[in-house]
Design a protein around this motif. Sequence first.
Motif: not given
Length: 314
Positions: A258-263
């Motif tokens: 859902p957010e489309g980002t990681f780290e």
Amino acid sequence: TERSIAARTGDVKGGSAMPRHSKNAGGMGAEALTYHERNSLGFGTVRTRLGKEAQCGYDDCNLSLQPAGDDAVVTPKGVVYAKEMILTNLLRQKKEAAKRLARWNAQQREKDNLEEQKKLEEQERLAEAFDAKNATGSLPAADEKETSRTRASRSLATSYQKERIGEAQAFWMPSAINALDKREEKRPSMDTCCPATGEKLRMKDLVDIKWVKAGAGEQGRHKCPVCGDIFSNASVLVCLKPTGSVLHRRCYDQFIKPEGTFEGKRIRDRKDVIDMQKGGTGFAAHEGEKLVSQSYNELGVHGLPDELRHQRTK
């Protein structure tokens, strides 16, 4: 009639009932062989059910069949390899492709030389015919024409036979000993392939994996960086290309997608997410067709070498 009916039903008085047909009799012509004996012959299609010990773990290298360790990489199809093993394999494929290309270039040069030689021979033949015609100052007689036609037809038949022999499948003929080496007309590909899937694979397609190691008291080698659960062979895992992190599919769908980002890095759903292949559990519901090994042998007897048995594995 009553006695025959009773014999079929096993109700014969004063005698023994007819034995039932053996379940292990086999098909027509193989009634004397048991199931184990037919499989031992190695004839026809042989299938074997594989267990858990024949399957790789989720973090095992598909070449060495050992844990890939910290230098693990994953292909776009989710196959895990140790970096040293897969780079060595791709380099060997490059060298073999270069040898095939050099052999193909040599065949092309030989083919061009033969065509050039044929053209020169044809030019010499035409020049000789022109000189012979102008030296006499008249056309050749009818018998001479017939002789020249016969000679030309014989030479044409001889050349045709030589070409047919070069294309023949009869490998036992002395003139066709090297025919198999001369059949490769298509330019060989220089692409390297994945040893597990057989699909095109380049070195730059490999993604370095960053494992999160499990704690000292936890059972397992790696865990999910999001939920902290330990990985197992039954876990459904994904690898994120920008970071190399491996996590559960459910954690990705619930928190990261859902957010489309990681780290702090952007994660695109279709381009940056790799579905990793599952480890072996030995259960048919989990593995499916991978638990069945099938081979077809046109000739029997396992003692014969593979080149004589013409074995083809699926």
